[in-house]
Design a protein around this motif. Structure first.
Motif, PDB file in Angstrom:
ATOM      1  N   LEU A 141       0.829  -1.201   0.000  1.00  0.00           N
ATOM      2  CA  LEU A 141       0.000   0.000   0.000  1.00  0.00           C
ATOM      3  C   LEU A 141       0.869   1.260   0.000  1.00  0.00           C
ATOM      4  N   THR A 142       1.971   1.216   0.725  1.00  0.00           N
ATOM      5  CA  THR A 142       2.888   2.358   0.724  1.00  0.00           C
ATOM      6  C   THR A 142       3.476   2.573  -0.667  1.00  0.00           C
ATOM      7  N   VAL A 143       3.826   1.472  -1.327  1.00  0.00           N
ATOM      8  CA  VAL A 143       4.370   1.572  -2.693  1.00  0.00           C
ATOM      9  C   VAL A 143       3.323   2.165  -3.641  1.00  0.00           C
ATOM     10  N   ILE A 144       2.074   1.719  -3.510  1.00  0.00           N
ATOM     11  CA  ILE A 144       1.010   2.240  -4.366  1.00  0.00           C
ATOM     12  C   ILE A 144       0.816   3.733  -4.137  1.00  0.00           C
ATOM     13  N   LYS A 145       0.816   4.142  -2.859  1.00  0.00           N
ATOM     14  CA  LYS A 145       0.632   5.562  -2.558  1.00  0.00           C
ATOM     15  C   LYS A 145       1.770   6.399  -3.135  1.00  0.00           C
ATOM     16  N   MET A 146       2.995   5.939  -2.966  1.00  0.00           N
ATOM     17  CA  MET A 146       4.135   6.688  -3.505  1.00  0.00           C
ATOM     18  C   MET A 146       4.075   6.743  -5.029  1.00  0.00           C
ATOM     19  N   SER A 147       3.682   5.632  -5.651  1.00  0.00           N
ATOM     20  CA  SER A 147       3.612   5.609  -7.114  1.00  0.00           C
ATOM     21  C   SER A 147       2.526   6.543  -7.634  1.00  0.00           C
ATOM     22  N   THR A 148       1.366   6.560  -6.987  1.00  0.00           N
ATOM     23  CA  THR A 148       0.299   7.454  -7.438  1.00  0.00           C
ATOM     24  C   THR A 148       0.683   8.917  -7.240  1.00  0.00           C
ATOM     25  N   ASP A 149       1.397   9.203  -6.154  1.00  0.00           N
ATOM     26  CA  ASP A 149       1.858  10.587  -5.959  1.00  0.00           C
ATOM     27  C   ASP A 149       2.820  11.008  -7.064  1.00  0.00           C
ATOM     28  N   MET A 150       3.702  10.085  -7.465  1.00  0.00           N
ATOM     29  CA  MET A 150       4.645  10.402  -8.547  1.00  0.00           C
ATOM     30  C   MET A 150       3.910  10.548  -9.878  1.00  0.00           C
ATOM     31  N   ALA A 152       0.813  11.458 -10.294  1.00  0.00           N
ATOM     32  CA  ALA A 152      -0.017  12.675 -10.273  1.00  0.00           C
ATOM     33  C   ALA A 152       0.804  13.908 -10.648  1.00  0.00           C
ATOM     34  N   ASP A 153       2.112  13.871 -10.440  1.00  0.00           N
ATOM     35  CA  ASP A 153       2.964  15.017 -10.768  1.00  0.00           C
ATOM     36  C   ASP A 153       3.418  15.030 -12.224  1.00  0.00           C
ATOM     37  N   GLU A 154       3.060  13.985 -12.973  1.00  0.00           N
ATOM     38  CA  GLU A 154       3.443  13.920 -14.383  1.00  0.00           C
ATOM     39  C   GLU A 154       2.601  14.904 -15.199  1.00  0.00           C
ATOM     40  N   SER A 155       3.252  15.833 -15.836  1.00  0.00           N
ATOM     41  CA  SER A 155       2.521  16.842 -16.627  1.00  0.00           C
ATOM     42  C   SER A 155       1.959  16.268 -17.919  1.00  0.00           C
ATOM     43  N   GLU A 159      -6.099  13.598 -19.051  1.00  0.00           N
ATOM     44  CA  GLU A 159      -7.156  13.830 -18.056  1.00  0.00           C
ATOM     45  C   GLU A 159      -7.730  12.511 -17.558  1.00  0.00           C
ATOM     46  N   PHE A 160      -7.896  11.553 -18.452  1.00  0.00           N
ATOM     47  CA  PHE A 160      -8.373  10.240 -18.039  1.00  0.00           C
ATOM     48  C   PHE A 160      -7.370   9.575 -17.096  1.00  0.00           C
ATOM     49  N   GLY A 161      -6.090   9.720 -17.392  1.00  0.00           N
ATOM     50  CA  GLY A 161      -5.062   9.158 -16.522  1.00  0.00           C
ATOM     51  C   GLY A 161      -5.072   9.803 -15.152  1.00  0.00           C
ATOM     52  N   GLN A 162      -5.289  11.113 -15.108  1.00  0.00           N
ATOM     53  CA  GLN A 162      -5.371  11.801 -13.826  1.00  0.00           C
ATOM     54  C   GLN A 162      -6.543  11.289 -12.994  1.00  0.00           C
ATOM     55  N   ARG A 163      -7.691  11.087 -13.645  1.00  0.00           N
ATOM     56  CA  ARG A 163      -8.847  10.564 -12.915  1.00  0.00           C
ATOM     57  C   ARG A 163      -8.564   9.148 -12.403  1.00  0.00           C
ATOM     58  N   SER A 164      -7.885   8.352 -13.227  1.00  0.00           N
ATOM     59  CA  SER A 164      -7.557   6.992 -12.802  1.00  0.00           C
ATOM     60  C   SER A 164      -6.597   7.005 -11.613  1.00  0.00           C
ATOM     61  N   VAL A 165      -5.609   7.912 -11.661  1.00  0.00           N
ATOM     62  CA  VAL A 165      -4.664   8.012 -10.544  1.00  0.00           C
ATOM     63  C   VAL A 165      -5.388   8.402  -9.265  1.00  0.00           C
ATOM     64  N   GLN A 166      -6.327   9.337  -9.377  1.00  0.00           N
ATOM     65  CA  GLN A 166      -7.075   9.766  -8.190  1.00  0.00           C
ATOM     66  C   GLN A 166      -7.923   8.624  -7.643  1.00  0.00           C
ATOM     67  N   ARG A 167      -8.518   7.823  -8.522  1.00  0.00           N
ATOM     68  CA  ARG A 167      -9.301   6.680  -8.048  1.00  0.00           C
ATOM     69  C   ARG A 167      -8.404   5.662  -7.342  1.00  0.00           C
ATOM     70  N   ILE A 168      -7.215   5.410  -7.923  1.00  0.00           N
ATOM     71  CA  ILE A 168      -6.286   4.479  -7.277  1.00  0.00           C
ATOM     72  C   ILE A 168      -5.855   5.016  -5.913  1.00  0.00           C
ATOM     73  N   ARG A 169      -5.607   6.319  -5.851  1.00  0.00           N
ATOM     74  CA  ARG A 169      -5.188   6.909  -4.573  1.00  0.00           C
ATOM     75  C   ARG A 169      -6.272   6.776  -3.521  1.00  0.00           C
ATOM     76  N   ARG A 170      -7.524   7.053  -3.902  1.00  0.00           N
ATOM     77  CA  ARG A 170      -8.619   6.934  -2.936  1.00  0.00           C
ATOM     78  C   ARG A 170      -8.817   5.481  -2.504  1.00  0.00           C
ATOM     79  N   ALA A 171      -8.728   4.569  -3.476  1.00  0.00           N
ATOM     80  CA  ALA A 171      -8.917   3.160  -3.138  1.00  0.00           C
ATOM     81  C   ALA A 171      -7.813   2.662  -2.210  1.00  0.00           C
TER      82      ALA A 171
END
Length: 328
Positions: A141-150, A152-155, A159-171
């Motif tokens: 879970l820590t690895v998933i959180k760190m990966s989603t944070d990284m 999310a910072d990708e410019s 937009e679909f990828g950003q929404r997917s990252v946010q869903r993964i982070r919430r889950a």
């Protein structure tokens, strides 16, 4: 071969010996008292001597009964001093019993030895599970959180990828809260969980920040009201997990709308109005979140009450028996 089997066979020879010895002691006492009373009645012995003999016979009977009772008293003392966490089940091995031990006492000893061994095995499995689960579940879970944070910072992320990252982070955060709740319930021998004095309002305010982020994208608004303020002595993490489970349950109950968290004198309530599709069902479908919240409340003696107001308003209220005032 004088092993446990030999002890059992020897105990079988004295089955009911405890009752027989008591019957023999009190039977002899009765005979002696009757004989002495008859001697006094027919003036064979003076009245003072009769009383003295009765007292001596009664004292000897009591000493004999106390000696017969001694193995049971020793077993009771051993059971009373046995500690679930540090007691040695081998102290109840029937090998250690005397060959003259009554079979009923031996049966009690064997039964408690089996019970103590099962408790020791359960405690060992509990420690192994909580240690392994804490490490093996939290690490990914820590690895998933760190990966989603990284991510999310990708410019360059769409937009679909950003929404997917946010869903993964919430889950992942919901899974982290669920793992925390299950580990709290699994630790039977550790109720402390870092006990300290904490202000309920402050913990709830921080918890609602994370809750709003985890509920982001859902048509649910979280509101916080605090007409009262109090402190508790306990684990703030346990308290936060309990409140989060109730917030999740309320948000699922309402479907869409407002979930209101209110701090009352010595209590915290979580309320929500049912959506149109939920009005007939009510909170009777209590779900997994409420089941976890109920078990945590029972574990830490924080009474939890779930009821409906006005036909469609869900209200879950946690009462705290020993609230403390907040220092000025």
């Amino acid at each position: 071969m004088t092993t446990r089997g030999g002890t059992t066979r020897s105990a079988a020879r004295v089955r009911g010996g405890f009752q027989r010895r008591l019957m023999l002691i009190f039977g002899m006492q009765l005979v002696a008292v009757v004989v002495v009373c008859l001697m006094g009645f027919y003036d064979v012995a003076p009245f003072g001597a009769v009383l003295l003999v009765i007292v001596i016979v009664s004292a000897l009977a009591w000493l004999a009964a106390e000696r017969v009772w001694r193995p049971i008293s020793s077993l009771a003392h051993l059971i009373g001093s046995w500690s679930e966490g540090s007691g040695d089940p081998e102290a109840f091995q029937t090998d250690r019993l005397s060959n003259r031990t009554d079979r009923d006492v031996a049966a009690l000893t064997r039964g408690f030895h089996a019970f103590a061994s099962r408790i020791a095995g359960y405690n060992e499995r509990e420690r192994n599970f909580t240690r392994d689960a804490s490490h093996e579940l939290r690490s990914p879970l820590t690895v998933i959180k760190m990966s989603t944070d990284m991510l999310a910072d990708e410019s360059s992320l769409s937009e679909f990828g950003q929404r997917s990252v946010q869903r993964i982070r919430r889950a992942s955060r919901e899974m982290e809260a669920l793992v925390e709740a299950l580990l709290i319930l699994a630790r039977e021998a550790d109720n402390g969980q870092g006990e300290q004095d904490f202000v309920v309002n402050d913990v709830l305010r921080d918890e609602l920040v994370d809750a709003r982020e985890m509920l982001h994208g859902h048509p649910v608004e979280l509101r916080f009201e605090e007409p009262a303020k109090f402190a508790l002595h306990g684990s703030p993490r346990v308290f936060a997990v309990l409140c989060w489970q109730l917030i999740r349950h309320a948000s699922q109950y309402t479907g869409q709308g407002t979930v209101l968290v209110t701090v009352l004198p010595g209590a915290v309530s979580v309320s929500a109005k049912a959506g149109a599709e939920e009005e007939s069902g009510g909170p009777g479908q209590q779900g997994f979140e409420y089941a976890i919240a109920r078990r945590i409340s029972e574990r830490f003696a924080w009474p939890l009450d779930l009821h409906v107001q006005g036909g469609n308003t869900y209200v879950a209220e946690i009462r705290f028996p020993n609230p403390m005032p907040v220092p000025a």
